[in-house]
Design an enzyme around this catalytic site. Structure first.
Site, PDB file in Angstrom:
ATOM      1  N   HIS A 123       0.916  -1.125  -0.020  1.00  0.00           N
ATOM      2  CA  HIS A 123       0.015  -0.363   0.406  1.00  0.00           C
ATOM      3  C   HIS A 123       1.081   1.034  -0.085  1.00  0.00           C
ATOM      4  O   HIS A 123       2.219   0.954   0.112  1.00  0.00           O
ATOM      5  CB  HIS A 123      -1.139   0.210   1.191  1.00  0.00           C
ATOM      6  CG  HIS A 123      -2.020   0.947   1.617  1.00  0.00           C
ATOM      7  ND1 HIS A 123      -1.369   2.045   2.111  1.00  0.00           N
ATOM      8  CD2 HIS A 123      -3.355   0.739   0.975  1.00  0.00           C
ATOM      9  CE1 HIS A 123      -2.688   2.843   2.015  1.00  0.00           C
ATOM     10  NE2 HIS A 123      -3.786   2.578   1.460  1.00  0.00           N
ATOM     11  N   ASP A 201       2.837  -4.126   8.257  1.00  0.00           N
ATOM     12  CA  ASP A 201       1.905  -3.602   7.704  1.00  0.00           C
ATOM     13  C   ASP A 201       0.650  -4.620   8.343  1.00  0.00           C
ATOM     14  O   ASP A 201       0.367  -5.415   7.406  1.00  0.00           O
ATOM     15  CB  ASP A 201       2.021  -2.661   6.391  1.00  0.00           C
ATOM     16  CG  ASP A 201       0.447  -2.361   6.145  1.00  0.00           C
ATOM     17  OD1 ASP A 201      -0.494  -2.540   7.320  1.00  0.00           O
ATOM     18  OD2 ASP A 201       0.692  -1.761   4.951  1.00  0.00           O
ATOM     19  N   GLN A 204      -4.635  -4.966   7.319  1.00  0.00           N
ATOM     20  CA  GLN A 204      -5.632  -5.969   6.553  1.00  0.00           C
ATOM     21  C   GLN A 204      -5.366  -7.354   7.531  1.00  0.00           C
ATOM     22  O   GLN A 204      -5.981  -8.134   6.949  1.00  0.00           O
ATOM     23  CB  GLN A 204      -5.020  -6.583   5.122  1.00  0.00           C
ATOM     24  CG  GLN A 204      -5.169  -4.689   3.933  1.00  0.00           C
ATOM     25  CD  GLN A 204      -7.280  -4.373   4.492  1.00  0.00           C
ATOM     26  OE1 GLN A 204      -7.720  -5.773   4.160  1.00  0.00           O
ATOM     27  NE2 GLN A 204      -6.537  -3.241   3.797  1.00  0.00           N
ATOM     28  N   LYS A 227     -10.463  -1.376  10.510  1.00  0.00           N
ATOM     29  CA  LYS A 227     -10.178  -2.395   9.464  1.00  0.00           C
ATOM     30  C   LYS A 227     -10.692  -3.861  10.220  1.00  0.00           C
ATOM     31  O   LYS A 227     -10.941  -4.559   9.996  1.00  0.00           O
ATOM     32  CB  LYS A 227      -8.847  -1.869   8.573  1.00  0.00           C
ATOM     33  CG  LYS A 227      -8.552  -1.445   8.639  1.00  0.00           C
ATOM     34  CD  LYS A 227      -8.686  -0.701   6.807  1.00  0.00           C
ATOM     35  CE  LYS A 227      -7.760  -0.041   5.912  1.00  0.00           C
ATOM     36  NZ  LYS A 227      -8.348   0.544   5.312  1.00  0.00           N
ATOM     37  N   CYS A 364      -4.537   2.171  -3.660  1.00  0.00           N
ATOM     38  CA  CYS A 364      -3.372   2.944  -3.132  1.00  0.00           C
ATOM     39  C   CYS A 364      -2.313   1.547  -3.230  1.00  0.00           C
ATOM     40  O   CYS A 364      -1.545   1.799  -2.275  1.00  0.00           O
ATOM     41  CB  CYS A 364      -3.734   3.125  -1.700  1.00  0.00           C
ATOM     42  SG  CYS A 364      -4.873   4.434  -1.102  1.00  0.00           S
TER      43      CYS A 364
END
Length: 406
Positions: A123, A201, A204, A227, A364
């Site tokens: 991303h 990261d 998700q 999220k 993104c």
């Protein structure tokens, strides 16, 4: 027992009609809907305990402080952190990644000729902060390639590791293609090669994976509350206490200090060293409610349910002529596709008119789209409240839209 109907009752927005059609919400990789438990937690904070925290001695200040720090403990337990000192509240994943990149730049541990290693599937939030770090320090950005299924090239990754690699920063799950990266194995390889800092990261991954930050072996894990059924504007950066203690503070102001004189400042201990200013108190308390909701159902139960949905959706789409699915067959969370001769934006617009909410565009992830020679995709992404009926409506709506566009 996993009950779709029972779970959906927790989400009042799902009763809405869109263009006269029942809402089929498949944009969960962008943000999830909020259960009643989260809505109540936010409302209760403002109705029953609204106050600033930590320094007040009055009753409401004590209540708010206790609620905020209880939320930190819940997050620490959810991530299996070694201590609540390792839980830093942020505004989201982007904020957490920028915190780490900026602090590493301030620390002087990254210099000219050093290398920052990311992947093709990142991303923008896990690309741009590292580009900015490279501009400030003279370091170079290196990119792990992926194959035609959107899976990272592990041989290529290991070939990029060397004595100049100072940071490995990768997503746990791709927001665009749903690729689940072997982050524990990649972290272990990076550490064996002497890489001092590994950041994951987990924006998700948080709603789809049982997370154990100690077991995965990274130094930092960043995530976003919205999220995982919580509010926007709240996130978490987990960092190893020894690493955080060795790095300088980021922003200056209240809370991150022990003592201030005009001659100098003594900084606070973890986690407050990285929490300057009044935090998002309500957001942290709502995040606790969201994690309690997830854990009551069970992360494993949720993951199995979502796996069934995404497999059914992929199978249904595969029967549509000229469709291309992106990502591996064992994708998680997100399913991206294109249909030859049809622009993803046009498809998404028609789906919206049928009450089906999906995401179109580059998600993104413009470098990833460039790797595949496309401008974007249509993406359906799944959550605990989605059903097989949602999948059937989605696939049927895609078929109908394709017929209208040809």
């Amino acid at each position: 027992m996993f009950s779709e109907d029972e779970i959906r009752h927790h989400f009042p927005i799902l009763d809405r009609k869109i263009n006269g059609q029942p809402l089929v919400y498949l944009d969960n990789a962008a943000t999830t809907q909020k259960p009643m438990e989260v809505l109540f937690a936010s409302k209760h904070y403002y109705e029953a305990m609204n106050s600033n925290i930590h320094r007040g001695t009055h009753y409401l200040a004590r209540l708010a402080t206790e609620g905020f720090e209880k939320a930190r403990k819940t997050v620490a337990d959810h991530l299996n952190a070694a201590s609540t000192d390792e839980i830093i509240f942020t505004s989201g994943t982007t904020d957490g990644i920028n915190l780490v990149a900026d602090v590493l730049a301030l620390s002087g541990t990254i210099g000219a000729g050093d290398e920052i290693l990311i992947s093709t599937l990142e991303h923008h939030s896990n690309i741009v902060p590292w580009q900015m770090l490279c501009q400030r320090t003279g370091a170079e950005l290196k990119v792990i390639p992926c194959d035609d299924d959107g899976v990272l090239d592990q041989e290529g990754f290991r070939a990029l590791l060397n004595g100049r690699t100072k940071v490995l920063a990768i997503g746990w799950i791709s927001n665009a293609f749903g690729t689940v990266h072997p982050v524990a194995e990649m972290t272990a390889a990076a550490k064996a090669a002497g890489v001092p800092y590994v950041l994951l990261d987990a924006a998700q991954a948080t709603p789809h994976v049982k997370m154990d930050v100690q077991a995965v072996g990274a130094d930092f894990v960043a995530l976003s509350g919205h999220k995982v059924y919580a509010n926007t504007g709240i996130g978490v950066l987990w960092g190893r206490a020894d690493v955080l203690n060795a790095l300088p503070p980021w922003r200056g102001g209240g809370e991150m200090i022990k003592e201030v004189t005009f001659a100098g400042t003594t900084y606070n201990d973890l986690p407050f060293k990285y929490e300057a200013g009044t935090p998002n108190i309500e957001g942290a308390i709502a995040l606790e409610a969201a994690l309690d909701f997830v854990n009551q159902i069970g992360v494993g139960e949720i993951a199995a349910h979502e796996h069934d949905l995404i497999q059914a959706a992929a199978a249904g789409l595969a029967e549509i002529p000229d469709v291309r699915l992106y990502g591996p067959a064992d994708r998680a969370g997100a399913l991206s596709f294109n249909i030859a001769g049809i622009h993803h934006y046009d498809l998404g617009t028609l789906l919206d008119q049928m009450g089906v909410a999906v995401r179109t565009g580059h998600h993104c992830c413009q470098p990833l789209m460039a790797r595949f020679g496309i401008s974007g995709t249509t993406r359906a992404s799944f959550a605990v409240y989605n059903t097989l009926a949602d999948v059937e409506i989605f696939v049927a709506s895609v078929r109908k839209a394709v017929g209208m566009l040809r």
